[in-house]
Design a protein around this motif. Structure first.
Motif, PDB file in Angstrom:
ATOM      1  N   LYS A  20      25.998  55.582  35.122  1.00  0.00           N
ATOM      2  CA  LYS A  20      26.357  54.266  34.577  1.00  0.00           C
ATOM      3  C   LYS A  20      26.870  53.370  35.687  1.00  0.00           C
ATOM      4  O   LYS A  20      26.569  52.182  35.737  1.00  0.00           O
ATOM      5  CB  LYS A  20      27.446  54.416  33.513  1.00  0.00           C
ATOM      6  CG  LYS A  20      26.924  54.496  32.107  1.00  0.00           C
ATOM      7  CD  LYS A  20      28.070  54.329  31.116  1.00  0.00           C
ATOM      8  CE  LYS A  20      27.548  54.022  29.729  1.00  0.00           C
ATOM      9  NZ  LYS A  20      28.591  54.145  28.716  1.00  0.00           N
TER      10      LYS A  20
ATOM     11  N   ALA B 243      29.220  42.058  32.896  1.00  0.00           N
ATOM     12  CA  ALA B 243      29.659  42.669  31.646  1.00  0.00           C
ATOM     13  C   ALA B 243      29.605  44.187  31.729  1.00  0.00           C
ATOM     14  O   ALA B 243      30.534  44.880  31.308  1.00  0.00           O
ATOM     15  CB  ALA B 243      28.787  42.173  30.488  1.00  0.00           C
ATOM     16  N   GLN B 244      28.520  44.727  32.300  1.00  0.00           N
ATOM     17  CA  GLN B 244      28.393  46.191  32.406  1.00  0.00           C
ATOM     18  C   GLN B 244      29.494  46.780  33.271  1.00  0.00           C
ATOM     19  O   GLN B 244      30.079  47.809  32.958  1.00  0.00           O
ATOM     20  CB  GLN B 244      27.054  46.563  33.043  1.00  0.00           C
ATOM     21  CG  GLN B 244      25.876  46.412  32.139  1.00  0.00           C
ATOM     22  CD  GLN B 244      24.597  46.431  32.940  1.00  0.00           C
ATOM     23  OE1 GLN B 244      24.546  46.982  34.035  1.00  0.00           O
ATOM     24  NE2 GLN B 244      23.564  45.827  32.403  1.00  0.00           N
TER      25      GLN B 244
ATOM     26  N   SER C 197      39.124  49.554  29.950  1.00  0.00           N
ATOM     27  CA  SER C 197      38.821  50.212  28.688  1.00  0.00           C
ATOM     28  C   SER C 197      38.897  49.257  27.503  1.00  0.00           C
ATOM     29  O   SER C 197      38.304  49.524  26.468  1.00  0.00           O
ATOM     30  CB  SER C 197      39.770  51.398  28.469  1.00  0.00           C
ATOM     31  OG  SER C 197      41.102  50.929  28.413  1.00  0.00           O
ATOM     32  N   THR C 198      39.610  48.122  27.634  1.00  0.00           N
ATOM     33  CA  THR C 198      39.716  47.234  26.478  1.00  0.00           C
ATOM     34  C   THR C 198      38.714  46.081  26.534  1.00  0.00           C
ATOM     35  O   THR C 198      38.782  45.162  25.722  1.00  0.00           O
ATOM     36  CB  THR C 198      41.134  46.641  26.364  1.00  0.00           C
ATOM     37  OG1 THR C 198      41.405  45.870  27.535  1.00  0.00           O
ATOM     38  CG2 THR C 198      42.162  47.727  26.195  1.00  0.00           C
ATOM     39  N   PHE C 199      37.809  46.116  27.495  1.00  0.00           N
ATOM     40  CA  PHE C 199      36.830  45.030  27.600  1.00  0.00           C
ATOM     41  C   PHE C 199      35.843  45.089  26.443  1.00  0.00           C
ATOM     42  O   PHE C 199      35.299  46.136  26.127  1.00  0.00           O
ATOM     43  CB  PHE C 199      36.081  45.152  28.931  1.00  0.00           C
ATOM     44  CG  PHE C 199      35.020  44.100  29.127  1.00  0.00           C
ATOM     45  CD1 PHE C 199      33.685  44.360  28.829  1.00  0.00           C
ATOM     46  CD2 PHE C 199      35.353  42.836  29.603  1.00  0.00           C
ATOM     47  CE1 PHE C 199      32.716  43.390  29.011  1.00  0.00           C
ATOM     48  CE2 PHE C 199      34.383  41.864  29.787  1.00  0.00           C
ATOM     49  CZ  PHE C 199      33.056  42.136  29.489  1.00  0.00           C
ATOM     50  N   ARG C 200      35.610  43.923  25.806  1.00  0.00           N
ATOM     51  CA  ARG C 200      34.652  43.887  24.699  1.00  0.00           C
ATOM     52  C   ARG C 200      33.528  42.906  25.026  1.00  0.00           C
ATOM     53  O   ARG C 200      33.769  41.715  25.285  1.00  0.00           O
ATOM     54  CB  ARG C 200      35.349  43.451  23.404  1.00  0.00           C
ATOM     55  CG  ARG C 200      36.276  44.495  22.840  1.00  0.00           C
ATOM     56  CD  ARG C 200      36.982  43.977  21.590  1.00  0.00           C
ATOM     57  NE  ARG C 200      37.741  42.760  21.824  1.00  0.00           N
ATOM     58  CZ  ARG C 200      38.954  42.710  22.345  1.00  0.00           C
ATOM     59  NH1 ARG C 200      39.556  43.822  22.709  1.00  0.00           N
ATOM     60  NH2 ARG C 200      39.567  41.548  22.536  1.00  0.00           N
ATOM     61  N   LYS C 201      32.302  43.416  25.013  1.00  0.00           N
ATOM     62  CA  LYS C 201      31.178  42.577  25.431  1.00  0.00           C
ATOM     63  C   LYS C 201      30.960  41.401  24.471  1.00  0.00           C
ATOM     64  O   LYS C 201      30.618  40.309  24.903  1.00  0.00           O
ATOM     65  CB  LYS C 201      29.902  43.422  25.529  1.00  0.00           C
ATOM     66  CG  LYS C 201      28.731  42.634  26.073  1.00  0.00           C
ATOM     67  CD  LYS C 201      27.600  43.509  26.582  1.00  0.00           C
ATOM     68  CE  LYS C 201      26.540  42.687  27.296  1.00  0.00           C
ATOM     69  NZ  LYS C 201      26.061  41.510  26.595  1.00  0.00           N
TER      70      LYS C 201
ATOM     71  N   SER D 147      38.476  38.609  27.695  1.00  0.00           N
ATOM     72  CA  SER D 147      37.750  39.569  26.868  1.00  0.00           C
ATOM     73  C   SER D 147      38.416  40.931  26.854  1.00  0.00           C
ATOM     74  O   SER D 147      37.837  41.904  26.371  1.00  0.00           O
ATOM     75  CB  SER D 147      36.314  39.716  27.376  1.00  0.00           C
ATOM     76  OG  SER D 147      35.700  38.459  27.462  1.00  0.00           O
ATOM     77  N   ARG D 148      39.607  41.004  27.427  1.00  0.00           N
ATOM     78  CA  ARG D 148      40.338  42.271  27.445  1.00  0.00           C
ATOM     79  C   ARG D 148      41.689  42.076  26.774  1.00  0.00           C
ATOM     80  O   ARG D 148      42.111  40.954  26.524  1.00  0.00           O
ATOM     81  CB  ARG D 148      40.601  42.686  28.894  1.00  0.00           C
ATOM     82  CG  ARG D 148      39.383  42.929  29.734  1.00  0.00           C
ATOM     83  CD  ARG D 148      39.713  42.825  31.218  1.00  0.00           C
ATOM     84  NE  ARG D 148      40.962  43.498  31.550  1.00  0.00           N
ATOM     85  CZ  ARG D 148      41.676  43.238  32.637  1.00  0.00           C
ATOM     86  NH1 ARG D 148      41.271  42.329  33.481  1.00  0.00           N
ATOM     87  NH2 ARG D 148      42.796  43.894  32.889  1.00  0.00           N
TER      88      ARG D 148
ATOM     89  N   SER E 170      32.360  45.425  33.899  1.00  0.00           N
ATOM     90  CA  SER E 170      33.647  45.259  33.234  1.00  0.00           C
ATOM     91  C   SER E 170      33.918  46.404  32.273  1.00  0.00           C
ATOM     92  O   SER E 170      35.048  46.865  32.146  1.00  0.00           O
ATOM     93  CB  SER E 170      33.684  43.937  32.470  1.00  0.00           C
ATOM     94  OG  SER E 170      33.405  42.871  33.335  1.00  0.00           O
ATOM     95  N   GLU E 171      32.858  46.853  31.590  1.00  0.00           N
ATOM     96  CA  GLU E 171      33.051  47.958  30.650  1.00  0.00           C
ATOM     97  C   GLU E 171      33.500  49.226  31.362  1.00  0.00           C
ATOM     98  O   GLU E 171      34.259  50.026  30.819  1.00  0.00           O
ATOM     99  CB  GLU E 171      31.753  48.222  29.880  1.00  0.00           C
ATOM    100  CG  GLU E 171      31.577  47.278  28.714  1.00  0.00           C
ATOM    101  CD  GLU E 171      30.235  47.388  28.048  1.00  0.00           C
ATOM    102  OE1 GLU E 171      29.325  48.032  28.624  1.00  0.00           O
ATOM    103  OE2 GLU E 171      30.091  46.839  26.958  1.00  0.00           O
TER     104      GLU E 171
END
Lengths: 300, 125, 197
Positions: free
Chosen positions: C6, A101-102, A109-113, A153-154, A104-105
């Motif tokens: 990060k 998840a980290q 830019s459109t990834f939502r956890k 998720s994107r 992916s973020e």
């Protein structure tokens, strides 16, 4: 019927023993397209090239009618719109699901956890304490589900999926079909799915357009409903086998008769034979086309 | 809506027929949009191209009109056309019945008997 | 800058952050203060090589069948680069802290030579271990690291050595990151035919 294309391409790539030769590839927009072929037909290579994972090829690709493959490497928005899942390593095996998840973020830019967590729960990936499970400890099925959760998720417009059904159990395969239908429904007509499979029977109910590949080339392509009119499934009597063998693409025969697939326009060659006709399934058409292709290859 | 997978009748045609019946029976208002092709595909668990072909068949028969980007809406059905459609259905069904009667070896009189019995039964309902 | 850290943290799991970035480093610091950097350095060499398994193991693999997820984003290679850069900086700073602590506790210049020796040994050997995945590879590599470190400690000393090694440290860091990028970008181009076509 007016059709726009999610992907149009003209590709060529040669290895020492294999050659991918696709003068014209068209993936229609707004539909689910199946890339059907045996292992070794070139499906993975093609999908890798389209996803931008593989850059050694000749030719060009146009995405959504407006982005070239060059732009795909230069502008972030192109790869943002493409969601890819595949059978390779994909993740680093030492990652934990929480890290996915980290990362992916950072990658998209459109990834939502929250979305990702919801999908992980819905698809039952890893069960309790999933966030702490390592990729290397996941089964193939769970890894596939994780990849699917990641792309869902994107905000994407094209899903490229390499053999998504293979590692999944039958219940999950149906769920995948449902997921594909929901994906297409979400942005009516703007989203497309392009998946590969070596066993189309599992995904036949969701397939709108089929591309059948053999020996690195496209042997047949078309909307499923059109293919079902172009080909016909014929059953007949044993005495007509010799005539049938000349007409049918693929024939299985025995002492009780024969059955097989042939081009509808060739039916007149069987006039006078006692035959019954059926609409072929996509599975039957694919097998016939692939075998015909193999025979042609052998005759060279 | 019921569709049978292996009946030999193409699925898109089954769908088109059932929508056609509903439209002619007046279940849809004029101008009302049918469910989107992808919505219908999801509900019936089939592929989008099948629902699309079903709707195209309906459009070909003048029952619906396609609007780019919006879907398919139901055309006005005047009662003359309605009647005509159903008349054709009656003719087709009766032709089938006559053929079956012939195979079964029924005489015309026996066939008429059956029709009258059925009509009488319908009266009682 | 934020994105660099990060990216680095994305390669670490929560367990690693506790053990590998907090607990063990502090323990090693205590060891350095009590035994001196020269001795502690041997342990640090092994620690650094083994710990890298959970971070960047397998990142230099040349085949196309790995890390596709990173490659499907335009930022994929960039994140790897930032992660590696952050890793070099963290290692250099940490060894600097250890060296200073060692120097403060026993006043020997050898602390700095030791620190730099650890850095150079680890950086060079990681370029080997990152080619393969599997913890089993990191064990023998860490033994090799131990040996190289001991050889360095036996033969190298003096202020001049510290200056030269510092320069080498910078060069090796740059080369490491450059080489990693070379390998990752190279994995987009597969020269040999693989069976999973």
């Amino acid at each position: 019927m007016e059709v726009n294309y999610a992907i149009e391409a003209s590709l060529h790539k040669s290895y020492s023993k294999f050659e991918l030769n696709i003068p014209r590839l068209m993936v229609p927009k707004g539909f689910a397209t199946a890339l059907i072929g045996e292992n070794g037909a070139g499906k993975t290579t093609l999908l890798n090239i389209l996803a931008g994972i593989r850059l050694d090829y000749q030719g060009k690709i146009t995405y959504l009618g407006r982005y070239s493959d060059r732009q795909r490497e230069e502008l972030s928005e192109v790869k943002e719109k493409i969601g890819y899942t595949g059978p390779g390593g994909y993740y680093l095996p030492q990652w934990k699901i929480a890290q996915v998840a980290q990362i992916s973020e950072l990658l998209f830019s459109t990834f939502r956890k929250e979305c990702f967590d919801m999908w992980c729960r819905q698809l039952a990936i890893g069960g309790d304490g999933a966030a702490n499970k390592r990729i290397s400890s996941l089964s193939d099925g769970n890894r596939e589900k994780l990849m699917i959760a990641g792309v869902l998720s994107r905000d994407t417009e094209i899903l490229l999926m390499d053999e998504p059904a293979s590692p999944l159990d039958p219940l999950m395969r149906e769920r995948l079909c449902e997921i594909i239908r929901d994906y297409l429904l979400e942005d009516e007509g703007e989203r497309s799915v392009f998946f590969s499979t070596h066993n189309i029977a599992d995904m036949e109910d969701v397939t709108d357009y089929a591309i059948i590949m053999a020996n690195g080339q496209i042997a047949e392509a078309g909307f499923v409903e059109d293919l079902k009119e172009k080909y016909v499934y014929v059953r007949g009597e044993a005495e007509d086998i010799p005539q049938a063998k000349k007409t049918l693409f693929r024939i299985s025969s025995g002492k009780y008769g024969f059955e097989g697939v042939c081009l509808a326009k060739k039916l007149e060659q069987l006039a006078g034979c006692d035959i019954s006709l059926e609409t072929p399934s996509l599975s039957q058409i694919s097998v016939a086309v692939m075998e015909h292709s193999r025979n042609m290859e052998r005759q060279g | 809506m019921k569709i049978t997978q292996n009946s030999g009748e193409p699925i898109y045609h089954q769908i088109a027929s059932q929508f056609k019946n509903d439209i002619l029976a007046g279940k849809y208002a004029q101008g009302e949009y049918l469910p989107s092709i992808r919505r219908l595909a999801k509900d019936l668990k089939i592929s989008v191209i099948t629902t699309m072909k079903a709707y195209e068949e309906l459009a070909g028969e003048g029952l619906v009109t396609a609007v780019q980007g919006k879907g398919f809406y139901v055309n006005a059905q005047d009662s003359e056309m309605l009647k005509e459609q159903h008349l054709r259905k009656v003719e087709a069904s009766l032709t089938e019945a006559i053929a079956a009667a012939e195979i079964a070896g029924l005489t015309d009189a026996e066939l008429m008997d059956i029709l009258q019995t059925l009509l009488a039964m319908k009266e009682e309902e | 800058m934020v994105r660099t850290w990060k990216s680095y943290l994305a390669f670490t799991s929560s367990g690693y952050r506790i053990l590998g970035l907090a607990v063990l480093p502090v323990l090693l610091l205590a060891l350095t203060v009590s035994q001196g950097m020269e001795a502690a350095g041997a342990v640090v060499v092994c620690f650094e090589i083994l710990a890298d398994f959970w971070l960047f193991s397998g990142i230099l693999k040349k085949e196309t069948g790995s890390m596709e997820y990173l490659k499907t984003s335009i930022y994929g290679t960039d994140i790897i680069k930032k992660g590696l850069v952050a890793d070099c900086i963290r290692r250099f700073v940490y060894l600097g802290i250890l060296s200073f602590a060692g120097y403060l506790s026993n006043g020997r210049l050898g602390s700095f030579t030791a620190g730099l020796s650890v850095y150079l040994t680890v950086m060079v050997l990681l370029n080997v271990s990152r080619h393969l995945s599997g913890f089993m590879i990191h064990l023998p590599v860490s033994y090799v690291g131990l040996i190289i470190y001991c050889i360095l400690m036996k033969f190298i000393s003096g202020t001049a050595a510290v200056v030269i090694m510092s320069l080498l440290a910078v060069i090796v860091s740059i080369v490491t990151v450059w080489y990693a990028m070379y390998c990752v970008k190279g994995s987009y181009y597969e020269k040999r035919y693989d069976e999973s076509v």
